[in-house]
Design a protein around this motif. Structure first.
Motif, PDB file in Angstrom:
ATOM      1  N   ILE A   7       0.835  -1.207   0.000  1.00 33.03           N
ATOM      2  CA  ILE A   7       0.000   0.000   0.000  1.00 33.03           C
ATOM      3  C   ILE A   7       0.870   1.258   0.000  1.00 33.03           C
ATOM      4  O   ILE A   7       0.604   2.224  -0.735  1.00 33.03           O
ATOM      5  CB  ILE A   7      -0.947  -0.009   1.219  1.00 33.03           C
ATOM      6  N   ARG A   8       1.922   1.224   0.810  1.00 33.12           N
ATOM      7  CA  ARG A   8       2.804   2.392   0.888  1.00 33.12           C
ATOM      8  C   ARG A   8       3.505   2.637  -0.442  1.00 33.12           C
ATOM      9  O   ARG A   8       3.574   3.780  -0.922  1.00 33.12           O
ATOM     10  CB  ARG A   8       3.842   2.160   1.990  1.00 33.12           C
ATOM     11  N   ARG A   9       3.992   1.565  -1.059  1.00 34.91           N
ATOM     12  CA  ARG A   9       4.680   1.727  -2.345  1.00 34.91           C
ATOM     13  C   ARG A   9       3.705   2.192  -3.431  1.00 34.91           C
ATOM     14  O   ARG A   9       4.047   3.035  -4.268  1.00 34.91           O
ATOM     15  CB  ARG A   9       5.337   0.405  -2.746  1.00 34.91           C
ATOM     16  N   THR A  10       2.506   1.657  -3.415  1.00 37.94           N
ATOM     17  CA  THR A  10       1.503   2.083  -4.392  1.00 37.94           C
ATOM     18  C   THR A  10       1.163   3.558  -4.223  1.00 37.94           C
ATOM     19  O   THR A  10       1.009   4.296  -5.205  1.00 37.94           O
ATOM     20  CB  THR A  10       0.230   1.236  -4.237  1.00 37.94           C
ATOM     21  N   ALA A  11       1.043   3.985  -2.957  1.00 40.70           N
ATOM     22  CA  ALA A  11       0.741   5.394  -2.702  1.00 40.70           C
ATOM     23  C   ALA A  11       1.863   6.300  -3.190  1.00 40.70           C
ATOM     24  O   ALA A  11       1.612   7.368  -3.764  1.00 40.70           O
ATOM     25  CB  ALA A  11       0.489   5.599  -1.206  1.00 40.70           C
ATOM     26  N   VAL A  12       3.113   5.866  -2.978  1.00 45.06           N
ATOM     27  CA  VAL A  12       4.250   6.670  -3.427  1.00 45.06           C
ATOM     28  C   VAL A  12       4.258   6.791  -4.940  1.00 45.06           C
ATOM     29  O   VAL A  12       4.432   7.883  -5.503  1.00 45.06           O
ATOM     30  CB  VAL A  12       5.571   6.052  -2.918  1.00 45.06           C
ATOM     31  N   TRP A  13       4.046   5.658  -5.628  1.00 45.04           N
ATOM     32  CA  TRP A  13       4.036   5.690  -7.087  1.00 45.04           C
ATOM     33  C   TRP A  13       2.870   6.510  -7.627  1.00 45.04           C
ATOM     34  O   TRP A  13       3.005   7.223  -8.633  1.00 45.04           O
ATOM     35  CB  TRP A  13       3.962   4.266  -7.634  1.00 45.04           C
ATOM     36  N   ALA A  14       1.728   6.428  -6.967  1.00 46.25           N
ATOM     37  CA  ALA A  14       0.580   7.227  -7.395  1.00 46.25           C
ATOM     38  C   ALA A  14       0.870   8.722  -7.224  1.00 46.25           C
ATOM     39  O   ALA A  14       0.522   9.538  -8.095  1.00 46.25           O
ATOM     40  CB  ALA A  14      -0.661   6.837  -6.600  1.00 46.25           C
ATOM     41  N   LEU A  15       1.511   9.075  -6.108  1.00 43.86           N
ATOM     42  CA  LEU A  15       1.854  10.470  -5.868  1.00 43.86           C
ATOM     43  C   LEU A  15       2.864  10.966  -6.896  1.00 43.86           C
ATOM     44  O   LEU A  15       2.734  12.079  -7.427  1.00 43.86           O
ATOM     45  CB  LEU A  15       2.410  10.633  -4.455  1.00 43.86           C
ATOM     46  N   LEU A  16       3.871  10.131  -7.202  1.00 44.97           N
ATOM     47  CA  LEU A  16       4.866  10.521  -8.200  1.00 44.97           C
ATOM     48  C   LEU A  16       4.246  10.652  -9.584  1.00 44.97           C
ATOM     49  O   LEU A  16       4.579  11.569 -10.348  1.00 44.97           O
ATOM     50  CB  LEU A  16       5.997   9.486  -8.229  1.00 44.97           C
ATOM     51  N   ALA A  17       3.333   9.737  -9.914  1.00 45.74           N
ATOM     52  CA  ALA A  17       2.671   9.806 -11.218  1.00 45.74           C
ATOM     53  C   ALA A  17       1.829  11.071 -11.334  1.00 45.74           C
ATOM     54  O   ALA A  17       1.820  11.744 -12.384  1.00 45.74           O
ATOM     55  CB  ALA A  17       1.801   8.571 -11.424  1.00 45.74           C
ATOM     56  N   ALA A  18       1.123  11.412 -10.253  1.00 51.39           N
ATOM     57  CA  ALA A  18       0.313  12.634 -10.267  1.00 51.39           C
ATOM     58  C   ALA A  18       1.199  13.869 -10.423  1.00 51.39           C
ATOM     59  O   ALA A  18       0.883  14.785 -11.198  1.00 51.39           O
ATOM     60  CB  ALA A  18      -0.516  12.722  -8.991  1.00 51.39           C
ATOM     61  N   GLY A  20       4.154  13.932 -11.809  1.00 49.95           N
ATOM     62  CA  GLY A  20       4.696  13.930 -13.160  1.00 49.95           C
ATOM     63  C   GLY A  20       3.706  14.459 -14.181  1.00 49.95           C
ATOM     64  O   GLY A  20       4.075  15.196 -15.102  1.00 49.95           O
ATOM     65  N   LEU A  21       2.427  14.084 -14.020  1.00 54.98           N
ATOM     66  CA  LEU A  21       1.402  14.586 -14.938  1.00 54.98           C
ATOM     67  C   LEU A  21       1.262  16.097 -14.844  1.00 54.98           C
ATOM     68  O   LEU A  21       1.089  16.787 -15.860  1.00 54.98           O
ATOM     69  CB  LEU A  21       0.064  13.904 -14.640  1.00 54.98           C
ATOM     70  N   VAL A  22       1.327  16.618 -13.617  1.00 57.84           N
ATOM     71  CA  VAL A  22       1.239  18.069 -13.437  1.00 57.84           C
ATOM     72  C   VAL A  22       2.410  18.762 -14.127  1.00 57.84           C
ATOM     73  O   VAL A  22       2.244  19.797 -14.796  1.00 57.84           O
ATOM     74  CB  VAL A  22       1.206  18.417 -11.939  1.00 57.84           C
ATOM     75  N   MET A  23       3.620  18.184 -13.991  1.00 59.44           N
ATOM     76  CA  MET A  23       4.799  18.783 -14.612  1.00 59.44           C
ATOM     77  C   MET A  23       4.740  18.707 -16.135  1.00 59.44           C
ATOM     78  O   MET A  23       5.283  19.570 -16.837  1.00 59.44           O
ATOM     79  CB  MET A  23       6.063  18.077 -14.111  1.00 59.44           C
ATOM     80  N   LEU A  24       4.088  17.679 -16.666  1.00 58.49           N
ATOM     81  CA  LEU A  24       4.026  17.502 -18.115  1.00 58.49           C
ATOM     82  C   LEU A  24       2.930  18.335 -18.783  1.00 58.49           C
ATOM     83  O   LEU A  24       2.915  18.453 -20.012  1.00 58.49           O
ATOM     84  CB  LEU A  24       3.800  16.024 -18.451  1.00 58.49           C
TER      85      LEU A  24
END
Length: 280
Positions: A7-18, A20-24
């Motif tokens: 769960i923790r790793r999934t949350a981290v990846w979801a946060l990073l993906a979000a 990244g989308l904002v930056m793109l």
């Protein structure tokens, strides 16, 4: 792996993906705008898929200004500055990290204080100096300082090289000296071949700095045939503010080389940045 760790790793990846989308988002907006006509760019609600694709924006933008000449001028400056920066900064860092001489750390500390000196403080004296030697409207003020470790982030690049050189075992130098090598041979034959990651980092930083430099060419260049891409794009913007499709297409073409270089060299970039902080 426990459920909590998943769960923790999934949350981290979801946060990073979000994130990244904002930056793109700005880049995505630039790409879609470069492929749209002016009437479609600012429609509300916004459309993300061009209909039809306005490929003529690129030919129109590149044909309206001598961007090929601007690109050639920029690459001439790039080659001279990148080469000079890598050589001189590496040599200085070699002296501060691999050679032993009295006052080495003190002088290096004084050198680092140059990072705190604002660029604007030296702007007018430097301009007057180049004017007094007749170097205005030439590439000399934009390239020569790099051959004295003084272009842009010269001190910072020396610091990066020094930190990386300190991670290389000194026993390699001693073995070379026993075999009769000179410090110059140690630098070229031992240190530089092992320093590819930090060289790539300095090359990327320097290349991006020169590519995006607007103030330097604006100060020293007046002949349109000597303009860089940054100056050419600024002139294009002032002339074609109403033709947003052309402007977006020109901007996309100018920034694409930077993006491609980073993606090609990102492995070395991350490795170099990581290793430069291993030993102080």
């Amino acid at each position: 792996m426990t459920r909590l760790e998943v769960i923790r790793r999934t949350a981290v990846w979801a946060l990073l993906a979000a994130g990244g989308l904002v930056m793109l988002m700005p880049f995505a907006w630039l790409v879609r705008s470069a492929l749209m006509d002016d009437n479609q760019i600012f429609v509300s609600p916004p459309e993300w898929i061009p209909r039809p694709f306005a490929w003529a924006n690129f030919s129109g933008a590149l044909g309206s200004q001598p961007f090929a000449r601007y690109f050639l001028n920029t690459m001439i400056i790039e080659v001279l500055v990148v080469t000079g920066t890598v050589l001189t900064c590496a040599l200085a860092a070699f002296a501060f990290s691999r050679l032993r001489w009295r006052g080495r750390n003190l002088i290096f500390g004084l050198l680092l204080t140059g990072v705190m000196l604002p660029y604007a403080v030296t702007l007018i004296p430097t301009f007057v100096m180049w004017g007094s030697v007749g170097a205005l409207d030439t590439f000399v003020p934009l390239t020569v300082p790099a051959w004295f470790a003084g272009a842009g982030g010269g001190v910072f690049n020396i610091f990066l090289f020094r930190q990386f050189f300190l991670t290389i075992p000194y026993e390699l130098d001693e073995a070379a000296y026993i075999d009769g090598a000179t410090p110059w041979k140690v630098f070229w034959g031992v240190i530089m071949p092992l320093s590819k990651p930090v060289i790539v980092v300095v090359v990327i930083f320097t290349f991006i700095g020169v590519w995006n430099d607007f103030l330097g060419p604006l100060l020293y260049l007046t002949d349109d045939s000597k303009f860089t891409l940054a100056l050419g794009l600024a002139g294009f913007q002032s002339s074609y503010t109403a033709q947003w499709g052309f402007l977006m297409a020109a901007s996309l073409v100018v920034i694409l080389p930077i993006i491609l270089i980073f993606f090609v060299l990102q492995r070395y970039f991350v490795e170099g940045v990581t290793l430069t902080g291993v030993k102080g």
